[in-house]
Scaffold this active site. Structure first.
Site, PDB file in Angstrom:
ATOM      1  N   ASP A  13      32.616  -1.114 -56.485  1.00 25.23           N
ATOM      2  CA  ASP A  13      33.353  -2.122 -57.122  1.00 25.23           C
ATOM      3  C   ASP A  13      33.604  -3.488 -55.394  1.00 25.23           C
ATOM      4  OD1 ASP A  13      33.220  -1.280 -59.593  1.00 25.23           O
ATOM      5  OD2 ASP A  13      35.250  -0.170 -59.253  1.00 25.23           O
ATOM      6  N   GLU A  14      32.526  -3.015 -54.703  1.00 22.71           N
ATOM      7  CA  GLU A  14      32.100  -4.028 -53.470  1.00 22.71           C
ATOM      8  C   GLU A  14      31.917  -5.533 -53.618  1.00 22.71           C
ATOM      9  OE1 GLU A  14      31.168  -1.396 -53.297  1.00 22.71           O
ATOM     10  OE2 GLU A  14      31.561   0.555 -51.944  1.00 22.71           O
ATOM     11  N   LYS A  16      28.146  -5.654 -55.107  1.00 17.67           N
ATOM     12  CA  LYS A  16      26.571  -5.446 -55.092  1.00 17.67           C
ATOM     13  C   LYS A  16      26.160  -6.242 -55.784  1.00 17.67           C
ATOM     14  CE  LYS A  16      28.237  -0.834 -56.183  1.00 17.67           C
ATOM     15  NZ  LYS A  16      29.368  -0.598 -55.739  1.00 17.67           N
ATOM     16  N   LYS A  18      26.762  -9.029 -56.741  1.00 20.77           N
ATOM     17  CA  LYS A  18      26.674 -10.379 -56.827  1.00 20.77           C
ATOM     18  C   LYS A  18      25.272  -9.887 -55.876  1.00 20.77           C
ATOM     19  CE  LYS A  18      29.205 -13.856 -53.699  1.00 20.77           C
ATOM     20  NZ  LYS A  18      29.875 -14.514 -53.215  1.00 20.77           N
ATOM     21  N   GLY A  40      29.796  -0.424 -62.159  1.00 20.05           N
ATOM     22  CA  GLY A  40      29.864  -2.183 -63.360  1.00 20.05           C
ATOM     23  C   GLY A  40      29.484  -3.378 -62.297  1.00 20.05           C
ATOM     24  N   HIS A  41      28.385  -4.057 -62.471  1.00 22.55           N
ATOM     25  CA  HIS A  41      28.550  -4.998 -61.858  1.00 22.55           C
ATOM     26  C   HIS A  41      28.814  -6.518 -62.381  1.00 22.55           C
ATOM     27  CE1 HIS A  41      26.957  -2.256 -59.232  1.00 22.55           C
ATOM     28  NE2 HIS A  41      25.779  -1.655 -59.557  1.00 22.55           N
ATOM     29  N   THR A 128      34.316   8.050 -65.433  1.00 20.32           N
ATOM     30  CA  THR A 128      33.664   7.302 -66.149  1.00 20.32           C
ATOM     31  C   THR A 128      33.502   7.900 -67.708  1.00 20.32           C
ATOM     32  OG1 THR A 128      31.693   7.040 -65.857  1.00 20.32           O
ATOM     33  CG2 THR A 128      33.365   5.685 -64.257  1.00 20.32           C
ATOM     34  N   GLN A 223      28.319   2.953 -57.039  1.00 19.80           N
ATOM     35  CA  GLN A 223      29.602   3.371 -56.454  1.00 19.80           C
ATOM     36  C   GLN A 223      29.022   2.986 -54.666  1.00 19.80           C
ATOM     37  OE1 GLN A 223      26.598   5.584 -58.235  1.00 19.80           O
ATOM     38  NE2 GLN A 223      27.919   4.342 -59.952  1.00 19.80           N
ATOM     39  N   ARG A 304      42.475  -0.832 -61.253  1.00 21.72           N
ATOM     40  CA  ARG A 304      41.775  -0.494 -59.925  1.00 21.72           C
ATOM     41  C   ARG A 304      43.090  -0.026 -59.332  1.00 21.72           C
ATOM     42  NH1 ARG A 304      36.791  -4.338 -59.553  1.00 21.72           N
ATOM     43  NH2 ARG A 304      35.298  -3.436 -60.517  1.00 21.72           N
TER      44      ARG A 304
HETATM   45  P1  GDP Z   1      30.244  -3.760 -57.120  1.00 25.12           P
HETATM   46  O1  GDP Z   1      30.531  -2.826 -58.967  1.00 25.12           O
HETATM   47  O2  GDP Z   1      30.026  -3.713 -56.338  1.00 25.12           O
HETATM   48  O3  GDP Z   1      28.794  -5.120 -58.402  1.00 25.12           O
HETATM   49  O4  GDP Z   1      31.313  -4.733 -57.454  1.00 25.12           O
HETATM   50  P2  GDP Z   1      32.098  -5.292 -59.371  1.00 25.12           P
HETATM   51  O5  GDP Z   1      31.137  -5.986 -60.277  1.00 25.12           O
HETATM   52  O6  GDP Z   1      32.499  -4.420 -59.861  1.00 25.12           O
HETATM   53  O7  GDP Z   1      33.415  -6.182 -58.797  1.00 25.12           O
HETATM   54  C1  GDP Z   1      34.071  -6.722 -57.962  1.00 25.12           C
HETATM   55  C2  GDP Z   1      34.288  -8.383 -58.096  1.00 25.12           C
HETATM   56  O8  GDP Z   1      34.394  -9.188 -57.380  1.00 25.12           O
HETATM   57  C3  GDP Z   1      33.604  -8.221 -59.652  1.00 25.12           C
HETATM   58  O9  GDP Z   1      33.761  -9.756 -60.588  1.00 25.12           O
HETATM   59  C4  GDP Z   1      32.363 -10.158 -58.629  1.00 25.12           C
HETATM   60  O10 GDP Z   1      32.309 -11.268 -59.276  1.00 25.12           O
HETATM   61  C5  GDP Z   1      34.190 -10.192 -57.566  1.00 25.12           C
HETATM   62  N1  GDP Z   1      33.453 -10.765 -55.911  1.00 25.12           N
HETATM   63  C6  GDP Z   1      32.150 -10.325 -55.720  1.00 25.12           C
HETATM   64  N2  GDP Z   1      32.412 -11.402 -54.550  1.00 25.12           N
HETATM   65  C7  GDP Z   1      33.567 -11.709 -53.964  1.00 25.12           C
HETATM   66  C8  GDP Z   1      34.104 -12.746 -53.358  1.00 25.12           C
HETATM   67  O11 GDP Z   1      33.517 -13.239 -52.586  1.00 25.12           O
HETATM   68  N3  GDP Z   1      34.827 -13.385 -53.638  1.00 25.12           N
HETATM   69  C9  GDP Z   1      35.941 -13.169 -55.015  1.00 25.12           C
HETATM   70  N4  GDP Z   1      37.146 -13.997 -55.576  1.00 25.12           N
HETATM   71  N5  GDP Z   1      35.122 -12.287 -56.047  1.00 25.12           N
HETATM   72  C10 GDP Z   1      34.091 -12.127 -55.785  1.00 25.12           C
HETATM   73  P1  IMO Z   2      29.861   0.427 -59.052  1.00 20.98           P
HETATM   74  O1  IMO Z   2      28.516   0.576 -59.329  1.00 20.98           O
HETATM   75  C1  IMO Z   2      33.609   2.463 -59.227  1.00 20.98           C
HETATM   76  C2  IMO Z   2      34.146   6.551 -59.699  1.00 20.98           C
HETATM   77  C3  IMO Z   2      34.520   7.191 -61.079  1.00 20.98           C
HETATM   78  C4  IMO Z   2      35.675   8.595 -60.687  1.00 20.98           C
HETATM   79  C5  IMO Z   2      34.071   8.938 -59.646  1.00 20.98           C
HETATM   80  C6  IMO Z   2      33.301   9.969 -60.322  1.00 20.98           C
HETATM   81  O2  IMO Z   2      30.763  -0.264 -60.137  1.00 20.98           O
HETATM   82  O3  IMO Z   2      30.746   0.607 -57.730  1.00 20.98           O
HETATM   83  P2  IMO Z   2      31.223   9.695 -62.272  1.00 20.98           P
HETATM   84  O4  IMO Z   2      31.166   9.232 -63.862  1.00 20.98           O
HETATM   85  O5  IMO Z   2      30.135   8.622 -62.012  1.00 20.98           O
HETATM   86  O6  IMO Z   2      30.623  10.678 -62.702  1.00 20.98           O
HETATM   87  O7  IMO Z   2      32.777   8.935 -61.785  1.00 20.98           O
HETATM   88  O8  IMO Z   2      33.189   8.210 -59.359  1.00 20.98           O
HETATM   89  N1  IMO Z   2      33.113   6.027 -60.229  1.00 20.98           N
HETATM   90  C7  IMO Z   2      33.235   4.278 -59.823  1.00 20.98           C
HETATM   91  N2  IMO Z   2      34.590   3.907 -58.855  1.00 20.98           N
HETATM   92  N3  IMO Z   2      32.417   1.879 -58.516  1.00 20.98           N
HETATM   93  C8  IMO Z   2      31.626   2.629 -59.688  1.00 20.98           C
HETATM   94  O9  IMO Z   2      30.392   2.164 -59.991  1.00 20.98           O
HETATM   95  C9  IMO Z   2      32.203   4.184 -60.375  1.00 20.98           C
HETATM   96  N4  IMO Z   2      31.157   5.360 -60.518  1.00 20.98           N
HETATM   97  C10 IMO Z   2      31.735   5.944 -60.888  1.00 20.98           C
HETATM   98  O10 IMO Z   2      36.029   6.394 -61.259  1.00 20.98           O
HETATM   99  O11 IMO Z   2      36.477   8.698 -59.678  1.00 20.98           O
HETATM  100 MG    MG Z   3      31.521  -1.925 -60.435  1.00 19.60          MG
END
Ligand code: GDP
Ligand code: IMO
Ligand code: MG
Length: 427
Positions: A13-14, A16, A18, A40-41, A128, A223, A304
């Protein structure tokens, strides 16, 4: 022949999605190489918000071919519903390519994931519940079902029956659940075959040919580094390799062809599910990061866990991935703190430790040693260049760069595509 890997440097959830979407317009192929719909992106394009789970984020860029590599686990029902959801919103999904060697998540994998977690009780991983672990377990155990099996009914039936002979014993005797009928599973899977068939091909050949022709290929990790089954906080990890090496095994492209590995790094830290997290906050600051950062899971809707930036983890990500660059995201979320703590090392049993301890028990005992950096109060979401940032925000970025071991080449100041400061071009 540029090939880039873009991966999570922390616990997922860093941002990626975006980052991939941002590059999508300039690359020819975006490849998912591991994980499944546990990812989940959130991608924001103009006033449109997309939540992607299984499909590569490159699907939102016209001209870019999205690829699901052999290392991914595919839930066909999720795949089809994600495709139709995008098509309804006018996204062209026809270019998608799926490896015939990718493994299928079947209804019994999802069931086993859920009942296993329930069985573990307090010791659960907090998965998940999407069937990821059981599907990879079957793959390694050589009893998995692959995408290509959908197109040979007799093979499919044999494999499903063999898998269920064993799994039904476990479901019934250990978990006290009803057995799953092989016929039902086979029928459901065959129902997907026709709708998926056109996408399935030899993705390894296509990607290597594309690189020979000078095309640009971007590998998108799901992840993050600390969720890697080999290099993460085992057993609180996912069941695949989001780290850079996974891009090779999960796609059939050799390491000599990859010239850039970009780590996506949040300006603070989050984690979903169970497991150690040294800088986790249980106070108002944690609540504030969650609220301002919108830190709620895209896949499971879980809050989170939030904490300060951890430079030990960032350094570790640089090391195990061979990172060439960082993309620092969500810097805007830190606006408004007078002082921002950053973890520079750990204290473990009275010792100062600079590197991630390889021993799990040590990591569980690690206490963060913080350095206080001055904060800023100006709105930075409109900043277009590094110089537009307030001096203290610039200093925060520079300090993180110094501690993390690779240059920060881009900075996110908001969720939108254009809310990015590019310092060094990625291509
Ligand atoms: P991923 O799983 O690494 O693709 O990240 P997620 O989509 O799960 O979570 C990142 C969240 O941060 C999303 O809601 C994005 O829209 C948001 N996001 C990404 N980059 C930025 C940023 O630089 N600033 C802010 N405020 N939100 C961001
Ligand atoms: P993105 O791509 C954050 C975590 C789950 C759990 C562990 C194992 O959005 O960064 P799993 O269902 O994969 O066997 O669960 O990994 N996890 C994530 N946490 N972002 C994710 O994906 C994740 N995908 C799995 O919460 O701790
Ligand atoms: Mg995510």
């Amino acid at each position: 022949m540029p090939a880039l890997v873009l991966l999570g440097a922390q616990w997922g959830d860093e941002g990626k999605g975006k980052a991939t979407d941002l590059l999508g317009g300039s690359v020819d192929y975006v490849v998912r190489y591991q994980g499944g719909n546990n990812a989940g992106h959130t991608v924001v394009v103009g006033d449109q918000k997309y939540a992607l789970h299984l499909l590569p984020s490159g699907i939102l860029s016209p001209g870019c071919t999205p690829v699901i590599g052999n290392g991914v686990v595919v839930d066909p029902a999720v795949l089809l519903s994600e495709l139709s959801g995008l098509a309804e919103r006018g996204v062209d999904t026809s270019k998608l390519l799926i490896s015939g060697n990718a493994h299928l998540i079947t209804p019994y994998h999802t069931t086993i994931d859920k009942v296993t977690e329930r069985f573990l009780g307090k010791r659960r991983i907090g998965t998940t519940g999407r069937g990821i672990g059981p599907t990879y377990a079957d793959k390694i155990n050589r009893v998995g079902i692959r995408v290509q099996d959908l197109f040979d009914e007799s093979i499919l039936r044999q494999k499903v029956e063999a898998a269920l002979d064993q799994k039904n014993q476990i479901l019934a005797k250990l978990y006290n659940r009803r057995a799953i009928m092989a016929d039902q599973v086979v029928e459901e899977l065959l129902g997907y075959a026709e709708r998926i068939g056109d996408y399935v091909c030899d993705t390894t050949l296509i990607l290597n040919n594309a690189l020979d022709e000078g095309k640009v290929v971007l590998f998108e990790g799901g992840q993050g580094t600390l969720l890697d089954v080999d290099h993460g906080t085992y057993p609180f990890v996912t069941s695949s390799n989001p780290t850079a090496g996974g891009a090779c095994t999960g796609s059939g492209v050799g390491p000599t062809r990859i010239n850039r590995v970009i780590g996506i790094l949040k300006a603070y830290t989050t984690r979903v599910g169970a497991g150690p997290f040294p800088t986790e906050l249980f106070d108002e600051d944690g609540e504030k990061l969650r609220r301002i950062g919108g830190e709620r899971g895209v896949t499971t809707g879980r809050d989170r866990r939030c904490g300060w930036f951890d430079a030990v983890i960032a350094r570790y990500a640089t090391r195990v991935n061979g990172l060439t660059d960082f993309f620092l995201t969500k810097l805007d979320v830190l606006t408004g703190w007078e002082r921002i703590p950053v973890c520079v090392a750990y204290e473990i049993d009275g010792r100062r430790v600079e590197e991630l301890p390889y021993n799990q028990s040590d990591f569980h005992h690690a206490k963060p040693i913080y350095e206080m950096l001055p904060g800023w109060s100006e709105d930075i979401s409109k900043a277009k260049s590094f110089e537009d940032l307030p001096k203290n925000a610039q200093a925060y970025v520079k300090a993180l760069e110094e501690m993390s071991g690779a240059p920060i080449s881009a900075i996110g100041v908001g969720p939108g595509r254009d809310e990015t400061i590019q310092i060094n071009p990625f291509l």
